[in-house]
Write a protein that holds these residues in place. Sequence first.
Motif, short mmCIF file in Angstrom:
data_model
loop_
_atom_site.label_atom_id
_atom_site.label_comp_id
_atom_site.label_asym_id
_atom_site.label_seq_id
_atom_site.Cartn_x
_atom_site.Cartn_y
_atom_site.Cartn_z
N ARG A 105 25.69 42.21 36.86
CA ARG A 105 25.79 40.75 36.65
C ARG A 105 27.25 40.30 36.63
NH1 ARG A 105 21.41 40.12 31.71
NH2 ARG A 105 19.50 40.21 32.99
N ASN A 106 28.10 41.06 35.95
CA ASN A 106 29.51 40.71 35.89
C ASN A 106 30.19 40.81 37.26
OD1 ASN A 106 30.49 39.96 33.16
ND2 ASN A 106 29.58 41.93 32.58
N ILE A 107 29.82 41.82 38.01
CA ILE A 107 30.38 41.97 39.37
C ILE A 107 29.96 40.78 40.23
CG2 ILE A 107 30.24 43.34 41.48
CD1 ILE A 107 30.01 45.84 39.68
N TRP A 108 28.67 40.42 40.14
CA TRP A 108 28.15 39.33 40.97
C TRP A 108 28.68 37.97 40.52
CZ3 TRP A 108 26.28 39.49 45.56
CH2 TRP A 108 25.60 38.38 46.08
N LYS A 129 32.71 37.02 41.95
CA LYS A 129 32.65 37.55 43.31
C LYS A 129 34.03 37.78 43.91
CE LYS A 129 28.23 35.27 44.38
NZ LYS A 129 28.12 34.51 43.12
N ILE A 130 34.95 36.84 43.71
CA ILE A 130 36.28 36.96 44.34
C ILE A 130 37.01 38.18 43.81
CG2 ILE A 130 38.56 35.91 44.55
CD1 ILE A 130 37.22 33.20 44.63
N PHE A 131 37.05 38.31 42.47
CA PHE A 131 37.77 39.43 41.89
C PHE A 131 37.08 40.76 42.20
CE2 PHE A 131 38.80 35.74 39.21
CZ PHE A 131 40.17 35.71 39.39
N SER A 132 35.77 40.74 42.22
CA SER A 132 35.04 41.96 42.58
C SER A 132 35.31 42.36 44.02
CB SER A 132 33.53 41.75 42.37
OG SER A 132 33.25 41.49 41.02
N ALA A 133 35.33 41.35 44.91
CA ALA A 133 35.60 41.62 46.32
C ALA A 133 37.00 42.20 46.52
CB ALA A 133 35.44 40.34 47.14
N ILE A 134 37.98 41.63 45.80
CA ILE A 134 39.35 42.13 45.90
C ILE A 134 39.41 43.59 45.47
CG2 ILE A 134 41.65 41.96 44.84
CD1 ILE A 134 41.25 38.91 44.82
N ASN A 135 38.76 43.90 44.35
CA ASN A 135 38.76 45.28 43.87
C ASN A 135 38.04 46.22 44.83
OD1 ASN A 135 40.26 45.17 41.44
ND2 ASN A 135 38.54 44.20 40.40
N ILE A 136 36.89 45.78 45.33
CA ILE A 136 36.11 46.64 46.22
C ILE A 136 36.86 46.88 47.53
CG2 ILE A 136 34.02 46.73 47.64
CD1 ILE A 136 32.57 45.34 45.29
N VAL A 137 37.41 45.83 48.12
CA VAL A 137 38.15 45.98 49.39
C VAL A 137 39.37 46.87 49.18
CG1 VAL A 137 39.53 44.77 51.12
CG2 VAL A 137 37.35 43.80 50.36
N GLY A 138 40.13 46.60 48.11
CA GLY A 138 41.31 47.41 47.83
C GLY A 138 40.97 48.86 47.62
N LEU A 139 39.95 49.12 46.78
CA LEU A 139 39.56 50.50 46.51
C LEU A 139 39.01 51.19 47.76
CD1 LEU A 139 37.86 50.33 42.99
CD2 LEU A 139 39.89 51.64 43.60
N LEU A 163 47.99 40.58 44.47
CA LEU A 163 48.79 39.39 44.20
C LEU A 163 47.94 38.13 44.34
CD1 LEU A 163 51.76 39.16 43.42
CD2 LEU A 163 52.29 38.62 45.78
N PHE A 164 47.07 38.14 45.34
CA PHE A 164 46.17 37.01 45.57
C PHE A 164 45.25 36.81 44.36
CE2 PHE A 164 42.11 35.26 47.00
CZ PHE A 164 42.52 34.14 47.71
N GLY A 165 44.73 37.93 43.84
CA GLY A 165 43.86 37.85 42.68
C GLY A 165 44.57 37.32 41.45
N LEU A 166 45.79 37.83 41.20
CA LEU A 166 46.56 37.37 40.06
C LEU A 166 46.94 35.90 40.20
CD1 LEU A 166 48.90 40.43 39.40
CD2 LEU A 166 46.98 39.67 38.01
N ALA A 167 47.30 35.50 41.43
CA ALA A 167 47.66 34.10 41.67
C ALA A 167 46.44 33.20 41.46
CB ALA A 167 48.19 33.94 43.10
N SER A 168 45.27 33.66 41.88
CA SER A 168 44.04 32.88 41.68
C SER A 168 43.78 32.70 40.20
CB SER A 168 42.85 33.61 42.32
OG SER A 168 43.05 33.75 43.70
N TYR A 169 43.91 33.79 39.45
CA TYR A 169 43.67 33.71 38.02
C TYR A 169 44.70 32.82 37.34
CZ TYR A 169 43.05 34.98 33.17
OH TYR A 169 42.84 34.92 31.83
#
Length: 799
Positions: free
Chosen positions: A11-14, A17-27, A692-698
């Motif tokens: 549920r938290n991943i879904w 979505k943006i932060f989860s996607a960033i983590n998944i793509v990066g990893l 950086l994109f994720g941190l800037a978004s947050y």
Amino acid sequence: MIKNYIKIAWRNIWKNKIFSAINIVGLSVGMAACIVIMLFVFYEKSFDSMHSKNIYRLNEVQKFEGMNASQKVALSMFPMGPTLQAEFPEIKNFTRIRWQQKFQITYQLKKIFSPQVFFVDSTFLRMFDFKLIRGDRATALLKPHSVLLTQETAKRIFGNEDPMGKTITHYGNDTTSYAVTGILADVPKNSQLQFDGLFSFNTVFNPRMFTNWGGNWLNTYLELAPGTDIKALEKKFPAYQKKYMGPGGVKAYELFLLSLKDVHANSADIGLDYINFQKFDQKLTNLFALIALIVLVIACINFINLSTARSAERAKEVGVRKSIGAQRFQLAIQFLGETVLLSLIALIFAIVLVSIALPYINNLSQRDLSLPIMNNVGLLGLVFLAAVFIGILSGIYPAVFLSSFQPVKVLKGSVETGRNKGSLRNVLVVGQFASAIILMIATIFVIKQLRFMQMRDPGFTREQVVTVPLNMVTTAQYKVLKQELLNSSLVQGVTASQDVLGSHLDQTGIEFKLGDSPLRQLTSTLLVVDHDYLNLYKIKLAMGRNFSSEKSALSREFIINEALAKELLKDHKGKPMSSLLGQRFGFDSTGVIIGIAKDFNFNSLHYKIETLFLFNQEAWGFNNISVKINGARAKEAISFIQSVWAKQLPEIPFEYQFLDDHFAEVYRVDSQVSAVVSILAVLIIIISCLGLFGLASYSAEKRIKEIGVRKVLGASVQNIVVLLSSHFIKLVVIANVIAWPVAFYAMNKWLQGFAYRINIDWWVFATAGIISIIIAFVTVSFQSVKAATANPVKSLRSE
């Protein structure tokens, strides 16, 4: 409980979505890079693992007078194997290998050319564990005129016939027949020794070989007793050399041993290493592994950064759970579960990326890498555990941090995300971009050095020159071939030599006498050529004359390069180079020097120009023909050469290579390093930008009300963008300050491996810095502009 944890994690991943996607793509990108590099590393380390004996290769350090420096070579002398075994009880066995390429094999009316065969001692299969399918390992090569063929070669020659006991013939200088005494399994690709057949060495023995001390033309392998002290054994070699070769042998040669399992990866500084298949420096393998690991760590850093940055959003959840009895370790397990789930999802995407990338990687590395996960349960389990470990590694700090919140404070809304946590995020961002900038600088320098080597004038022309091996072609046949080729306007010149430029040329002993001075004996590189060689390659003469087509084949005329001229005059200071013209020189000092050629790079730019002399002696024969073609009609020219070859030499297959392509092969490893470093640099930049994109978004999300107030008070979009971007740009500037000295040190050390190299220019560092700042600014500005252009009315609405 576990099911509940998984449900909450999903549920938290879904939800995010943006932060989860960033983590998944990066990893997934980091994992994919690591998997590919590890496949390469494991493949490299698997070389020669099929052999169980304690085998070492005998090598030499040659220290000849007349050469600019000593050189390590993989070659050794024919008598060394048996005499070493007789002298030292530590040596249990030996075998010698003499390779021969483009080896003609005839059976009845069928003829094939085998890429490479070995002539070996009968002990070869007692030392090496190559699989013998048919025949007796102990006796198969014992008798003269015996041969073992690989399955593929036997199939090519005999088809479906039983090859055992059949006779094949080799037509060379002498016609020799061999009886097939066994069949070998095809040689694995991860073997440094690649061959299509093993021929009994005793077939070609002659008495002269047993006393030929000083002739280096084969490889010697020794089986040592277990536990042998290699350094102690090597210290005994000088006394052995003195016994068999005299004091001169100790002065000119130094013997050393290299473990068979180290030959493939730890012999980058050893030359004349002709049968070391896909030789690759272990230092480069380790470098690739290190960079791939950095890529993965940076992907993990993204998760840590985003998790700690968004800690306030999870604070109330932690407070509620703790207030109803949840223990800290339970919360930590929950947060770790989310990370592990993200990591496993990333693993699926990583495997897809690897499957897509492997064909390109195989083409680049010239290896046959594969990822047989579905066919290997053990490997699948290992990869799964690795993904779980990465998840735990990425999530352990956020889990400990998030689970430490005190319920009283967080439920009152007084949770502090902490200045220390912000400092940690800053350090991690700086580390990410510093790594990216170092690799960016390295990529620019590697590409510049490679281009420098490819574009530097070597002192001869190599454009539109086609080289063709002259397998079993006599001098008379070559002359007819040359004349017919020159009859066409498609061909601008034809010459021949014993070696191709860009290859390791042979060295030989020579004598020199200047006037009444004592006779001097020294060693130099030799290139046997025909009289048109200098004209076709446009090698310039500093003084003297070129070879003449009218001279007698019995006369001995030599052209030396400037490096050899300086060596010959080093004991005659003040004498001009012109004084060498007409002086006695050669193998027995009966020849004369007729010209001095300007120095040219006949080898890779990794090495300085060595002493060299050219010898025009058609009676010795040539191994390669060089044809200068009309570049505007290249395809027609190749077709014409092939037609002439088929007409004059129908029994010999036609093979050719552009000299430019040959030099590209010389610099193949440098090209591979350039490509791999470039790819990994791009991946690190992409992953860093994702973080950086994720941190800037947050950051933009947390300051949305502040932005609304500023806009109402008259702040422009530009003001808002600068406000939100400045902090991140400062971090990238700091990353540059850290990266530059590290990159300078690394590149300076790397460039020392080239005799001819580029300068370390300051503008490369400035360019990398500007690019990194622009990339960071664009990445952050995307979110900053979005926040700055939002309607302030919406952002200032009540809670």
